[in-house]
Design a protein around this motif. Structure first.
Motif, PDB file in Angstrom:
ATOM      1  N   PRO A 391     -46.250 141.812 123.280  1.00 30.75           N
ATOM      2  CA  PRO A 391     -46.564 140.385 123.410  1.00 30.75           C
ATOM      3  C   PRO A 391     -48.072 140.174 123.480  1.00 30.75           C
ATOM      4  O   PRO A 391     -48.784 140.955 124.106  1.00 30.75           O
ATOM      5  N   ARG A 392     -48.558 139.124 122.842  1.00 27.59           N
ATOM      6  CA  ARG A 392     -49.972 138.810 122.830  1.00 27.59           C
ATOM      7  C   ARG A 392     -50.155 137.336 123.165  1.00 27.59           C
ATOM      8  O   ARG A 392     -49.358 136.488 122.784  1.00 27.59           O
ATOM      9  N   LEU A 393     -51.231 137.029 123.867  1.00 16.09           N
ATOM     10  CA  LEU A 393     -51.577 135.649 124.198  1.00 16.09           C
ATOM     11  C   LEU A 393     -53.076 135.469 124.008  1.00 16.09           C
ATOM     12  O   LEU A 393     -53.870 136.222 124.567  1.00 16.09           O
ATOM     13  N   VAL A 394     -53.441 134.463 123.212  1.00 16.76           N
ATOM     14  CA  VAL A 394     -54.836 134.167 122.937  1.00 16.76           C
ATOM     15  C   VAL A 394     -55.103 132.715 123.307  1.00 16.76           C
ATOM     16  O   VAL A 394     -54.340 131.816 122.926  1.00 16.76           O
ATOM     17  N   VAL A 395     -56.163 132.473 124.068  1.00 16.04           N
ATOM     18  CA  VAL A 395     -56.549 131.112 124.472  1.00 16.04           C
ATOM     19  C   VAL A 395     -57.985 130.882 124.028  1.00 16.04           C
ATOM     20  O   VAL A 395     -58.899 131.594 124.472  1.00 16.04           O
ATOM     21  N   THR A 396     -58.188 129.910 123.145  1.00 18.39           N
ATOM     22  CA  THR A 396     -59.525 129.617 122.630  1.00 18.39           C
ATOM     23  C   THR A 396     -59.828 128.138 122.765  1.00 18.39           C
ATOM     24  O   THR A 396     -58.926 127.295 122.798  1.00 18.39           O
ATOM     25  N   SER A 397     -61.112 127.832 122.806  1.00 19.75           N
ATOM     26  CA  SER A 397     -61.538 126.441 122.860  1.00 19.75           C
ATOM     27  C   SER A 397     -61.669 125.901 121.447  1.00 19.75           C
ATOM     28  O   SER A 397     -62.226 126.549 120.560  1.00 19.75           O
ATOM     29  N   ALA A 398     -61.122 124.697 121.219  1.00 22.03           N
ATOM     30  CA  ALA A 398     -61.264 124.048 119.915  1.00 22.03           C
ATOM     31  C   ALA A 398     -62.673 123.526 119.728  1.00 22.03           C
ATOM     32  O   ALA A 398     -63.035 123.075 118.643  1.00 22.03           O
ATOM     33  N   MET A 399     -63.471 123.589 120.774  1.00 22.54           N
ATOM     34  CA  MET A 399     -64.846 123.074 120.739  1.00 22.54           C
ATOM     35  C   MET A 399     -65.823 124.193 121.084  1.00 22.54           C
ATOM     36  O   MET A 399     -66.827 123.982 121.754  1.00 22.54           O
ATOM     37  N   SER A 400     -65.499 125.398 120.644  1.00 14.05           N
ATOM     38  CA  SER A 400     -66.280 126.571 121.048  1.00 14.05           C
ATOM     39  C   SER A 400     -67.704 126.545 120.525  1.00 14.05           C
ATOM     40  O   SER A 400     -68.562 127.247 121.034  1.00 14.05           O
ATOM     41  N   GLY A 401     -67.994 125.724 119.512  1.00 14.02           N
ATOM     42  CA  GLY A 401     -69.336 125.671 118.979  1.00 14.02           C
ATOM     43  C   GLY A 401     -70.295 124.888 119.843  1.00 14.02           C
ATOM     44  O   GLY A 401     -71.519 124.964 119.672  1.00 14.02           O
ATOM     45  N   LEU A 402     -69.761 124.139 120.812  1.00 17.74           N
ATOM     46  CA  LEU A 402     -70.617 123.320 121.656  1.00 17.74           C
ATOM     47  C   LEU A 402     -71.222 124.154 122.781  1.00 17.74           C
ATOM     48  O   LEU A 402     -70.636 125.126 123.252  1.00 17.74           O
ATOM     49  N   ASP A 403     -72.360 123.739 123.255  1.00 15.16           N
ATOM     50  CA  ASP A 403     -73.042 124.428 124.348  1.00 15.16           C
ATOM     51  C   ASP A 403     -72.832 123.645 125.641  1.00 15.16           C
ATOM     52  O   ASP A 403     -73.372 122.567 125.823  1.00 15.16           O
TER      53      ASP A 403
END
Length: 478
Positions: A391-403
């Motif tokens: 099983p794998r779980l990945v959590v990312t921000s849809a706004m990762s380019g922002l500072d």
């Protein structure tokens, strides 16, 4: 025909009695040679039954145990056998060395279970209920019956989430603390921290000791709806237990007031009886919390140290901090979830939202192990490769380019198990930093293919993803 003498019955890791097992060899000759087969005849259950009959009928007894309690004049008498007692207990070996009659003094709850305890010496097994765990563990510890002591400890660690009318984890923690059992103590403390909302609503909350309360309030991994819920629970605990002034001050100053929105801070100042009585204990903290909510975090950090625990969120279950995720039939295919959280706990940032994307896969394989759909690869090979996936779980921000200046994010994933009375208990907590997208070793040992998996509730995987914004000082406080 050959016969073998093998010891086959053990109690507490020691050989008890040799049992004659007959190995029957049937040999016959054929044109191709000879064939030899063996059959094991096992009468160990019959032997255990006869040992129990020895205790029940007092046959050949050479030792008498007289058990008294301090609260009663009643004496319970057990006609036992020195060999069976001393094989597992060096304490009994010392007591019975020069005498055949021994009087023992036990607490009432232990005396009630002494017959069950003695029977363990004869059969190597014992049934146990939640309310019997402490007295049985106490007996096993007192008489150095190590196998039973370890067995009861494991029972307690695996039954922390079991349903009981009065609650039991708090009392188990206090018992483990008194016994110096750090392993059990930590297991109880972790369970209480991860399921604090459930504990708060139970009758055992008011039985929490001063030291346990202080230990809990220091933790950032407490799982509860909000900091306001914790404040209300602490207020109830203080009113029911009436601790001394120094303890009241210590617990009130352990509440993280900056994590409470300003409208709720105004409300508790007006309505809380404990704040009316002890407002001077935390007046500086309340003033600091209002300052925290009124200024931008970067400006606030110029004057105050935001790297202390007061400004670190706990694991809050309310919607601004994350999202619940119930995955039905998780072994079927990949799933995704999008949710929003507030930028930070400061009221200055609460209206700013960040979108997060979560992706779950029950059998996510590295590229070199993923199936290659061609005629040259057999279906059996494909199946074996699928079985290797975890099983794998990945959590990312849809706004990762922002500072997000001055803010970093900690991702916390709660895994719930075993619903009781409509509630889900947290058994596993995974935490990763914002720089890491994948949750490391997520359910590495889970078998989601089985409906009976301990990680599933009604064939569903219960997750709660929490995003904890943590401020850090870009400018050193003056």
């Amino acid at each position: 025909m050959e016969t073998e003498n093998r010891p086959c019955l053990t109690l507490g890791g020691k050989w008890l009695l040799p049992l004659l097992l007959i190995t029957v060899n049937a040999a016959h000759k054929s044109e191709l040679g000879s064939d030899t087969s063996a059959t094991l005849i096992n009468h160990s259950s019959m032997l255990i039954q006869r040992l129990q009959d020895l205790l029940q009928n007092s046959n050949s007894s050479d030792t008498t145990l007289r058990v008294r309690t301090t609260s009663s004049s009643e004496v319970k008498v057990f006609h036992t056998h020195q060999l069976l007692l001393t094989l597992q207990s060096d304490i009994f070996e010392g007591l019975l060395g020069n005498q055949s009659v021994v009087t023992l003094q036990e607490p009432a709850d232990s005396a009630v279970l002494f017959e069950k305890f003695v029977r363990y010496f004869y059969c190597g097994e014992i049934s146990i209920h939640l309310n019997q765990a402490i007295p049985l563990h106490r007996l096993a510890s007192k008489y150095h019956v190590s196998a039973l002591q370890k067995g009861v400890t494991e029972y307690m660690k695996t039954h922390l989430a079991s349903e009981s009318t009065q609650g039991h984890v708090v009392s188990w923690y206090h018992y483990a603390l008194g016994m110096g059992d750090e392993n059990l103590q930590e297991s109880c403390l972790k369970f209480l921290a991860w399921n604090l909302s459930t504990v708060i609503s139970s009758s055992e909350w008011v039985t929490v000791s001063n030291d346990l309360m202080i230990s809990l309030l220091k933790r950032s991994d407490l799982v509860l709806q909000s900091e306001l819920e914790l404040f209300s629970a602490v207020e109830e605990w203080v009113s029911k237990n009436s601790p001394n002034i120094s303890i009241i001050e210590k617990v009130l100053r352990s509440i993280r007031y900056p994590m409470i929105p300003p409208n709720q801070l105004f409300q508790i100042q007006k309505q809380s009886g404990i704040l009316v009585s002890y407002h001077n204990f935390i007046q500086d903290l309340l003033f600091q919390a209002f300052q925290f909510h009124s200024a931008s975090p970067l400006h606030f950090a110029k004057y105050f140290d935001v790297n202390c625990s007061m400004f670190i969120p706990r694991n809050y279950l309310s919607s601004p901090w994350g999202s619940q995720w119930i995955i039905n039939n998780p072994a079927r295919d990949d799933r995704s979830l999008s949710f929003q959280t507030q930028l930070g706990p400061s009221n200055h940032d609460s209206s700013k939202k960040i979108t997060w994307n979560a992706l779950f896969s029950p059998r996510w394989l590295p590229v070199n192990l993923r199936p290659v759909y061609s005629e040259s690869v057999s279906s059996g090979s494909q199946s074996n490769r699928l079985d290797e996936g975890k099983p794998r779980l990945v959590v990312t921000s849809a706004m990762s380019g922002l500072d997000f200046a001055g803010v970093t994010f900690q991702k916390t994933v709660l895994v719930g198990v075993k619903r009781q009375q409509g509630k889900v208990f947290v058994k596993h907590v995974y935490t990763v930093h914002q720089s890491t997208d994948e949750v490391v070793d997520f359910l590495a040992h889970a078998d989601l293919q089985k409906r009976t998996s301990e990680y599933l509730i009604d064939n569903s995987l219960h997750l709660h993803i929490i995003i904890k914004p943590i401020y850090h000082s870009l400018i050193k406080a003056k």
